[in-house]
Design a protein around this motif. Structure first.
Motif, PDB file in Angstrom:
ATOM      1  N   ALA A  71       0.859  -1.189   0.000  1.00 60.40           N
ATOM      2  CA  ALA A  71       0.000   0.000   0.000  1.00 60.40           C
ATOM      3  C   ALA A  71       0.892   1.234   0.000  1.00 60.40           C
ATOM      4  N   GLN A  73       0.959   5.281   0.010  1.00 57.62           N
ATOM      5  CA  GLN A  73       0.177   6.484   0.270  1.00 57.62           C
ATOM      6  C   GLN A  73       0.702   7.654  -0.563  1.00 57.62           C
ATOM      7  N   ASP A 100      -6.002  -1.954  -6.082  1.00 63.20           N
ATOM      8  CA  ASP A 100      -7.026  -1.248  -5.303  1.00 63.20           C
ATOM      9  C   ASP A 100      -6.636   0.211  -5.132  1.00 63.20           C
ATOM     10  N   LEU A 101      -7.661   1.071  -4.998  1.00 61.08           N
ATOM     11  CA  LEU A 101      -7.508   2.463  -4.575  1.00 61.08           C
ATOM     12  C   LEU A 101      -8.299   2.624  -3.287  1.00 61.08           C
ATOM     13  N   SER A 102      -7.673   3.199  -2.275  1.00 64.99           N
ATOM     14  CA  SER A 102      -8.326   3.338  -0.969  1.00 64.99           C
ATOM     15  C   SER A 102      -8.371   4.801  -0.547  1.00 64.99           C
ATOM     16  N   ARG A 103      -9.534   5.223  -0.045  1.00 64.81           N
ATOM     17  CA  ARG A 103      -9.699   6.585   0.471  1.00 64.81           C
ATOM     18  C   ARG A 103      -9.503   6.679   1.979  1.00 64.81           C
ATOM     19  N   VAL A 104      -9.115   5.590   2.601  1.00 68.94           N
ATOM     20  CA  VAL A 104      -8.959   5.559   4.057  1.00 68.94           C
ATOM     21  C   VAL A 104      -7.925   6.600   4.493  1.00 68.94           C
ATOM     22  N   SER A 106      -7.889   9.683   4.019  1.00 67.61           N
ATOM     23  CA  SER A 106      -7.701  10.816   3.115  1.00 67.61           C
ATOM     24  C   SER A 106      -8.344  12.068   3.693  1.00 67.61           C
ATOM     25  N   GLU A 114     -10.995   9.430 -10.352  1.00 69.00           N
ATOM     26  CA  GLU A 114     -10.221   8.265  -9.897  1.00 69.00           C
ATOM     27  C   GLU A 114     -10.117   7.301 -11.075  1.00 69.00           C
ATOM     28  N   GLU A 142      -4.659   9.774  -1.190  1.00 68.02           N
ATOM     29  CA  GLU A 142      -5.273   8.477  -1.456  1.00 68.02           C
ATOM     30  C   GLU A 142      -4.187   7.425  -1.314  1.00 68.02           C
ATOM     31  N   THR A 143      -4.604   6.167  -1.186  1.00 66.94           N
ATOM     32  CA  THR A 143      -3.668   5.054  -1.082  1.00 66.94           C
ATOM     33  C   THR A 143      -3.849   4.134  -2.277  1.00 66.94           C
ATOM     34  N   VAL A 145      -2.828   0.486  -3.873  1.00 67.47           N
ATOM     35  CA  VAL A 145      -2.314  -0.832  -3.504  1.00 67.47           C
ATOM     36  C   VAL A 145      -1.783  -1.517  -4.766  1.00 67.47           C
TER      37      VAL A 145
END
Length: 389
Positions: A71, A73, A100-104, A106, A114, A142-143, A145
């Motif tokens: 992952a 960032q 994957d794209l993660s908004r955690v 953010s 996106e 955003e993150t 992966v």
């Protein structure tokens, strides 16, 4: 009732002329003064410093082919201004795959863009947050992966020309100054776990360990290696400080606020299942006090052609800059001898700049009287009745 009319005599003509000159002179001065006092200033956009940085974290890591995932960032450091929107274009090597794209975590709440183009190996992310936007010293955008699909070195780069960070200034000013990518190593099988290596630490706020900075709020980040359980950290003023290994940071970022002036040391060591790695140290130097500046001049009222000497000194400034009237600042040394100043009022600005870039400014006002008697007469009128030069 009789009207007095001076035009029939030479004396009357002279008085009539003087009255008209004075009326025109003071009338124009009063009108200009009234306009200056009542007309609202036209506000121009304030100058916004272009100092934001986009960084990939971790900047390096070891990944196992096939099952190994990482992952990454996208972190923005806005600098001294608040921001409300970020646009990032990334490109990655052929031996990586986006899974994957993660908004955690953010800072963004809006995501108008996106996009992952696997054929072109291109990622485009655009996101933002309502007013006041991001006011912290750093924020996750955003993150992404990645999965490793073949051995070798893999690069992930941020395209500076096609990325942007926008200030929350009402104009969307792009304040992005530079970007930092990442390099990963992909192996066939996971090797036996050795002790962690010394962690490479950097600081986007205090990048040069030999320089002094006025920023009291340092940020540190470091590359996270695969298999590391956590990182022991410590910030103190002991060059041999030893961080507590029982208190571990999970991420690759540490921030501090309102530090006192002086030399500080950030100590960092990694821990994995095999044990603790060596301690690495990163130095920052803080000087947030503006320099002392003393200014003297031999005289403030001179006639045309006279030399004005201005002396200035400071105990901790490294550079002096001088600006005359509306000219640009230029490097200068004391004493400064000024000749041929224009007739009227001249303001001379002196700046002292210390090792950390702190600035102190002083000014000296010099009045240059004309040798022309008529101009000196009007200078006297301005000084006597309007209290201006």
């Amino acid at each position: 009732m009789k009207r007095l009319f001076f035009g029939h005599t030479l004396a009357g003509l002279f008085i009539h002329t003087v009255v008209m000159i004075l009326a025109a002179f003071f009338g124009s001065q009063i009108l200009i003064s009234a306009v200056n006092e009542t007309a609202p200033e036209i506000q121009s956009p304030a100058e916004v410093k272009k100092e934001a940085i986009l960084v990939l974290s971790p900047a390096s890591a070891l990944i196992t082919k096939g099952g190994g995932k990482l992952a990454v960032q996208i972190v923005v450091y806005p600098g001294t201004v608040s921001i409300n929107a970020v646009g990032v274009t990334m490109r990655y090597s052929a031996n990586l795959k986006v899974v994957d794209l993660s908004r955690v975590n953010s800072f963004c709440t809006l995501y108008p863009e996106e996009l992952v183009d696997s054929s072109a190996r291109r990622i485009r992310i655009g996101c933002g947050a309502p007013n006041p936007g991001l006011t912290a010293s750093a924020g996750v955008v955003e993150t992404v992966v990645f999965q490793a699909i073949s051995n070798g070195q893999a690069r992930v780069e941020i395209d500076l020309d096609n990325s942007s960070v926008h200030a929350n200034d009402g104009y969307g000013t792009n304040v992005l100054s530079r970007v930092e990518g990442a390099i990963f190593s992909i192996t066939e099988t996971k090797p036996a776990t050795p002790l962690p290596k010394a962690v490479i630490t950097s600081s986007p706020t205090h990048p040069d360990q030999n320089r002094w900075y006025s920023n009291r709020n340092p940020i540190f980040h470091w590359a996270q290696d695969e298999g590391v359980i956590g990182y022991a950290t410590l910030l103190d003023q002991n060059p041999q400080g030893n961080p507590d290994p029982t208190v571990l940071e999970k991420g690759g970022l540490k921030q501090f606020s309102n530090l006192e002036e002086g030399v500080w040391y950030f100590h960092l060591r990694a821990k994995n299942n095999a044990g603790l790695g060596p301690i690495s140290h990163f130095i920052i130097q803080i000087d947030a006090t503006t320099p002392e500046l003393n200014v003297q001049t031999n005289q403030t009222t001179v006639t045309e052609g006279e030399i004005v000497t201005i002396g200035f000194s400071s105990t901790d400034a490294e550079t002096f800059l001088v600006k005359i009237r509306n000219e640009s600042f230029e490097t200068a040394s004391s004493p400064l001898n000024l000749t041929n100043l224009p007739h009227g009022k001249s303001i001379i600005y002196i700046r002292a700049i210390d090792r950390a870039g702190n600035i102190t400014e002083r000014s000296v006002t010099v009045y240059v009287e004309s040798e022309n008697l008529i101009e000196r007469f009007f200078d006297w009128l301005r000084l006597t009745f309007l209290n201006t030069k």
